[in-house]
Design an enzyme around this catalytic site. Structure first.
Site, PDB file in Angstrom:
ATOM      1  N   HIS A 159       0.819  -1.224   0.000  1.00 38.22           N
ATOM      2  CA  HIS A 159       0.000   0.000   0.000  1.00 38.22           C
ATOM      3  C   HIS A 159       0.851   1.271   0.000  1.00 38.22           C
ATOM      4  CE1 HIS A 159      -3.567  -2.363   0.469  1.00 38.22           C
ATOM      5  NE2 HIS A 159      -3.212  -2.834   1.648  1.00 38.22           N
ATOM      6  N   ASP A 196      -2.801 -10.559  -2.300  1.00 38.44           N
ATOM      7  CA  ASP A 196      -3.365 -10.067  -1.040  1.00 38.44           C
ATOM      8  C   ASP A 196      -4.842  -9.730  -1.272  1.00 38.44           C
ATOM      9  OD1 ASP A 196      -2.210  -8.625   1.725  1.00 38.44           O
ATOM     10  OD2 ASP A 196      -4.000  -7.634   0.924  1.00 38.44           O
ATOM     11  N   HIS A 198      -6.460  -7.243  -0.353  1.00 39.44           N
ATOM     12  CA  HIS A 198      -6.631  -5.813  -0.636  1.00 39.44           C
ATOM     13  C   HIS A 198      -5.889  -5.425  -1.917  1.00 39.44           C
ATOM     14  CE1 HIS A 198      -6.942  -6.142   3.850  1.00 39.44           C
ATOM     15  NE2 HIS A 198      -8.064  -5.504   3.566  1.00 39.44           N
TER      16      HIS A 198
HETATM   17 ZN   LIG Z   1      -4.228  -7.034   2.844  1.00 40.79          ZN
END
Ligand SMILES: [Zn+2]
Length: 380
Positions: A159, A196, A198
Site C-alpha cells: 500500500h 493479497d 486488498h
Molecule cells: Zn491485505
C-alpha cells in the site's frame, strides 16, 4: 530439485497495542515452518535461510521508488518517537498505520531483505547457466532453475506509494525489489502478482505508467482502499500493464484458479517477464478477520505451485515472494507453510487443515463475468 532461499524477521520493535499487523504474525509463521521442517526432514540443503542482509539499500534505489520527503519524514518520525504512534488513519477500525522508534530500521531491513533475495535468486540462476560476466541472467536461456525466494518480513509494503505510508505499509518492498532487479541485474521486465485480499494501490501507483512492470492484482472488490477497478489499466507508456481482477465477496479457490488460468497465465506469457515477484498476502483466507474472501491454506499451495510453474516456464524459475497481509495467525502460519511446500515441489497437507465446506458458496457466475470483462479489457 526445487530449492528455496528465505528470510524471516519478526521485527519485535514494530508493534502497536491490539494491532493486527504485529510480531505475532511472523512468530506464527516461524512455528508453522518449524513444524514443517520436522515434517520435511529438510537437512539436504533444499532450504536455505538467508544470512543477515546488508544494512543499506544500493545507492539510489530508495530514491528510485520513494520521494526523498517520504523517506526523510519516516526516518525523522521514528527518531523522535518514544513509543508506538498512529501516523495515519488513527480511527481506522482495523487499526491505524503506525510507527515506533524502530519502524524506519525495520522497514529498511524488510526492503534490504527483499533486495538481497533478488541477488540470491540471480546468483542461483547464474551459477548453473551460461550467464554473462556481470552476473546478468536475463535471457540466459539455460535450463530452468527451480530456486524460489521468500521474504517473510514486516512491516508489509504494497500500500505504500512513492510519497505516502498507508495500510500498515511504510516502504514498498515488492517495488524496491523490482527496481533493484532492473537496475542491478538487467532483469528488465518484472511481473508483480499481488494476491493479497486488498488492492495493492501503492504498487499500482508506482508503476502505473511503466510498461516494464506488469502488475496483476487479484483482490476483493469494493473494500478498502477502494482502488483496483478493472478499468484501471495503466497510463501512457504503461497502458495495459496494470491488470486488476476485482473479485466478488466470498470468492474462494475456484475463483482464484479461474483467474489464474484465464488472466494471470495468459497475460504473463504475453508479457514474458524476466522475474516474477508475488505480493503474497494471506488475508484472503476465509478465517481472516479483515475481509470476506474464502481461500483456505491449501489454496495457497495451489497458487504457489501454479506461479512456480509459470516462473519455470517463463523466466528460468526466478520467483520472489514478499509477505504482505494475513491477520489470522493460525491461518497465516498454515498458509505460508503450504506455500513453502508448493515452492519445494512437495504435496499439500491441506487435507489435515481445511474444512470440506466453506461458510458461503462461491459466487462463480459473478466471478466468470468479472474474468470475461478483464479478458476483454486486456485482449486476452
Ligand atoms: Zn491485505
Amino acid at each position: 530439485m526445487a530449492r528455496l532461499v528465505y528470510a524471516i524477521e519478526v521485527a519485535p520493535g514494530h508493534q502497536f497495542p491490539g494491532h493486527p499487523e504485529c510480531p505475532g504474525r511472523v512468530e506464527a509463521i516461524q512455528q508453522a515452518l518449524q513444524r514443517l521442517a520436522v515434517f520435511l526432514g529438510c537437512a539436504d540443503g533444499q532450504v536455505t535461510q538467508l544470512g543477515a542482509p546488508p544494512a543499506h539499500l544500493p545507492e539510489g534505489l530508495l530514491e528510485a521508488v520513494h520521494t526523498a520527503e517520504h523517506v526523510a519524514e519516516l526516518r525523522a518520525t521514528s527518531a523522535r518517537l518514544s513509543g508506538p504512534t498512529a501516523v495515519r488513519d488513527p480511527d481506522d477500525p482495523d487499526g491505524p498505520t503506525y510507527a515506533t522508534p524502530t519502524s524506519f530500521d525495520d522497514a529498511l531491513k524488510a526492503a534490504c531483505t527483499a533486495v538481497a533475495l533478488v541477488d540470491a535468486l540471480v546468483a542461483s540462476s547464474s551459477s548453473s547457466s551460461s550467464s554473462s560476466a556481470d552476473g546478468s541472467a536475463a535471457g540466459s536461456g539455460g535450463r530452468p532453475q527451480a530456486t524460489s525466494a521468500f521474504s517473510i518480513c514486516r512491516p508489509p509494503g504494497h500500500h505504500a506509494t512513492a510519497a505516502e505510508q498507508m495500510g500498515f505499509c511504510l516502504l514498498n518492498n515488492a517495488a524496491l525489489a523490482a527496481r533493484h532487479a532492473q537496475r542491478a541485474h538487467g532483469l528488465q521486465k518484472v511481473l508483480i502478482l499481488d494476491w493479497d485480499v486488498h488492492h495493492g494501490n501503492g504498487t499500482q501507483d508506482l508503476f502505473y505508467d511503466d510498461p516494464s512492470v506488469l502488475l496483476i492484482d487479484l483482490h476483493q472488490a469494493d473494500v478498502w482502499p477502494g482502488s483496483g477497478a478493472l478499468d484501471e489499466t495503466g497510463a501512457g507508456a504503461g497502458a495495459g500493464a496494470t491488470i486488476n481482477v476485482p473479485l466478488p465477496w466470498y470468492s474462494g479457490q475456484a475463483a482464484f484458479q479461474r483467474a489464474f488460468e484465464r488472466v494471470v497465465a495468459p497475460a504473463a506469457r504475453r508479457f514474458a517477464p524476466d522475474l516474477i515477484i508475488v505480493s503474497a498476502g494471506y488475508d484472503a483466507h476465509f478465517k481472516d478477520p479483515l475481509e470476506k474472501l474464502q481461500l483456505q491454506a491449501g489454496s495457497y499451495h495451489w497458487l504457489a505451485a501454479a506461479v512456480r510453474r509459470l516462473a519455470e516456464e517463463l523466466c528460468g524459475g526466478r520467483l520472489l515472494l514478499v509477505l504482505e497481509g494475513g491477520y489470522n495467525q493460525q491461518a497465516l502460519g498454515q498458509s505460508v507453510a503450504e506455500t513453502v511446500l508448493a515452492l519445494l515441489g512437495k504435496p499439500s497437507a491441506h487435507a489435515l487443515l481445511d474444512p470440506a465446506q466453506l461458510p458461503h458458496p462461491e459466487p462463480l457466475e459473478q466471478v466468470e463475468a468479472v474474468i470475461e470483462l478483464v479478458r476483454r479489457q486486456h485482449g486476452l
